[in-house]
Write a protein that holds these residues in place. Structure first.
Motif, PDB file in Angstrom:
ATOM      1  N   PRO A 179     -21.890 -55.818 -68.234  1.00  0.00           N
ATOM      2  CA  PRO A 179     -22.100 -56.720 -67.104  1.00  0.00           C
ATOM      3  C   PRO A 179     -20.800 -57.000 -66.357  1.00  0.00           C
ATOM      4  O   PRO A 179     -19.724 -56.853 -66.915  1.00  0.00           O
ATOM      5  N   VAL A 180     -20.942 -57.433 -65.119  1.00  0.00           N
ATOM      6  CA  VAL A 180     -19.758 -57.691 -64.292  1.00  0.00           C
ATOM      7  C   VAL A 180     -19.266 -59.122 -64.510  1.00  0.00           C
ATOM      8  O   VAL A 180     -18.088 -59.368 -64.729  1.00  0.00           O
ATOM      9  N   TYR A 181     -20.203 -60.052 -64.442  1.00  0.00           N
ATOM     10  CA  TYR A 181     -19.842 -61.467 -64.615  1.00  0.00           C
ATOM     11  C   TYR A 181     -20.142 -61.897 -66.048  1.00  0.00           C
ATOM     12  O   TYR A 181     -21.276 -61.765 -66.517  1.00  0.00           O
ATOM     13  N   VAL A 182     -19.108 -62.337 -66.738  1.00  0.00           N
ATOM     14  CA  VAL A 182     -19.298 -62.765 -68.132  1.00  0.00           C
ATOM     15  C   VAL A 182     -18.700 -64.163 -68.330  1.00  0.00           C
ATOM     16  O   VAL A 182     -17.845 -64.595 -67.560  1.00  0.00           O
ATOM     17  N   TYR A 183     -19.185 -64.846 -69.355  1.00  0.00           N
ATOM     18  CA  TYR A 183     -18.626 -66.162 -69.677  1.00  0.00           C
ATOM     19  C   TYR A 183     -17.507 -66.024 -70.681  1.00  0.00           C
ATOM     20  O   TYR A 183     -17.476 -65.072 -71.456  1.00  0.00           O
ATOM     21  N   ILE A 184     -16.630 -66.986 -70.675  1.00  0.00           N
ATOM     22  CA  ILE A 184     -15.615 -67.034 -71.714  1.00  0.00           C
ATOM     23  C   ILE A 184     -16.331 -67.448 -73.001  1.00  0.00           C
ATOM     24  O   ILE A 184     -17.242 -68.293 -72.974  1.00  0.00           O
ATOM     25  N   GLU A 185     -15.974 -66.792 -74.103  1.00  0.00           N
ATOM     26  CA  GLU A 185     -16.587 -67.146 -75.385  1.00  0.00           C
ATOM     27  C   GLU A 185     -15.470 -67.640 -76.292  1.00  0.00           C
ATOM     28  O   GLU A 185     -14.661 -66.841 -76.763  1.00  0.00           O
ATOM     29  N   ASP A 186     -15.434 -68.939 -76.481  1.00  0.00           N
ATOM     30  CA  ASP A 186     -14.320 -69.566 -77.207  1.00  0.00           C
ATOM     31  C   ASP A 186     -13.028 -69.218 -76.465  1.00  0.00           C
ATOM     32  O   ASP A 186     -12.830 -69.695 -75.360  1.00  0.00           O
ATOM     33  N   VAL A 187     -12.168 -68.355 -77.050  1.00  0.00           N
ATOM     34  CA  VAL A 187     -10.961 -67.953 -76.307  1.00  0.00           C
ATOM     35  C   VAL A 187     -10.998 -66.452 -75.996  1.00  0.00           C
ATOM     36  O   VAL A 187      -9.984 -65.840 -75.704  1.00  0.00           O
ATOM     37  N   PHE A 188     -12.198 -65.890 -76.039  1.00  0.00           N
ATOM     38  CA  PHE A 188     -12.321 -64.442 -75.837  1.00  0.00           C
ATOM     39  C   PHE A 188     -13.074 -64.115 -74.544  1.00  0.00           C
ATOM     40  O   PHE A 188     -13.933 -64.884 -74.106  1.00  0.00           O
ATOM     41  N   CYS A 189     -12.753 -62.938 -73.994  1.00  0.00           N
ATOM     42  CA  CYS A 189     -13.507 -62.434 -72.844  1.00  0.00           C
ATOM     43  C   CYS A 189     -14.913 -62.096 -73.331  1.00  0.00           C
ATOM     44  O   CYS A 189     -15.067 -61.393 -74.336  1.00  0.00           O
ATOM     45  N   GLY A 190     -15.930 -62.597 -72.640  1.00  0.00           N
ATOM     46  CA  GLY A 190     -17.315 -62.338 -73.040  1.00  0.00           C
ATOM     47  C   GLY A 190     -17.720 -60.885 -72.858  1.00  0.00           C
ATOM     48  O   GLY A 190     -18.762 -60.463 -73.341  1.00  0.00           O
ATOM     49  N   GLY A 191     -16.888 -60.109 -72.162  1.00  0.00           N
ATOM     50  CA  GLY A 191     -17.215 -58.692 -71.952  1.00  0.00           C
ATOM     51  C   GLY A 191     -16.557 -57.812 -72.996  1.00  0.00           C
ATOM     52  O   GLY A 191     -17.233 -57.193 -73.813  1.00  0.00           O
ATOM     53  N   CYS A 192     -15.219 -57.795 -72.982  1.00  0.00           N
ATOM     54  CA  CYS A 192     -14.502 -56.868 -73.879  1.00  0.00           C
ATOM     55  C   CYS A 192     -14.035 -57.538 -75.160  1.00  0.00           C
ATOM     56  O   CYS A 192     -13.494 -56.861 -76.037  1.00  0.00           O
TER      57      CYS A 192
END
Ligand SMILES: [Zn+2]
Length: 232
Positions: free
Chosen positions: A188-201
């Motif tokens: 996906p192009v738009y992702v949320y931050i997950e804790d302190v991580f990129c929600g994509g990679c």
């Protein structure tokens, strides 16, 4: 933004359907057969070049044979009537070495013949395998097509929904960006931050980045290029 995320969700469904086709047993088989065909082609080329080598060696051997035959003619034509003992010895030596060279050459030729037979046998085996692979790839293709037909109406329906949503997108710039990145295979192009991580990679984001994100609400991930958003 809400509409873009809805479209993204629909696009994900399309991707899942396409993946269903890609991962179906027929598609997996098809990839396998394509690989067999590819490997077969390479193997054929190898066999062909081996065969060329053998032909070259064979021609060399034939030339040598002819030369040796010439030598034997010379020995045969020597005048043996008035021959002295020394000459007889040298004649015998020449004849012996000729026999030795001829039998060695003979072995070499026999070896070449064996190798040629091996190549012929392997080529035939390979040819059978390739024919079989080709034959089966036809029916596999049909199965993949069937699977494609199965998901096609579902995809069409989702695409229709996307078409309906598109005019409702308010931030045209962000949507253009979305389409551009999707085109490049980033999804996906738009992702949320997950804790302190990129929600994509899933790369860990620096504190500095997170601080900036808190004020800007949206930032490009330096690692994967996706756009990270702050809140759900
Ligand atoms: Zn990332």
């Amino acid at each position: 933004m809400k509409t873009i995320l809805e479209i993204q969700k629909l696009d994900r469904q399309i991707k899942l359907l396409n993946r269903e086709v890609e991962k179906c047993p027929a598609s997996v088989d098809f990839k396998k057969y394509k690989q067999i065909l590819q490997e077969g082609r390479t193997r054929f080329e190898q066999l062909e070049s081996q065969a060329n080598e053998i032909i070259k060696s064979y021609n060399n051997a034939a030339n040598k044979y002819n030369k040796l035959k010439g030598n034997s003619e010379i020995i045969r034509k020597r005048n043996t009537k008035d021959i002295d003992l020394d000459s007889v010895n040298s004649l015998i030596t020449d004849a012996n070495s000729l026999v030795g060279e001829l039998s060695e050459e003979n072995r070499r030729v026999e070896d070449l013949v064996r190798k040629s037979e091996e190549i012929v046998r392997k080529s035939a085996e390979l040819s059978n395998k390739l024919t079989e692979a080709k034959r089966r790839s036809g029916s596999i293709k049909a199965k993949i097509e069937e699977k494609k037909q199965e998901v096609a109406p579902k995809i069409a329906e989702i695409e229709k929904k996307i078409k309906e949503l598109e005019p409702k997108v308010q931030d045209k710039e962000k949507y253009a960006k979305y389409k551009e990145m999707k085109q490049k295979g980033i999804f996906p192009v738009y992702v949320y931050i997950e804790d302190v991580f990129c929600g994509g990679c899933k790369v860990e984001l620096s504190l500095n980045f997170i601080e900036k994100l808190k004020t800007k609400k949206m930032l490009t991930c330096e690692h994967c290029g996706r756009i990270i958003m702050l809140d759900k």
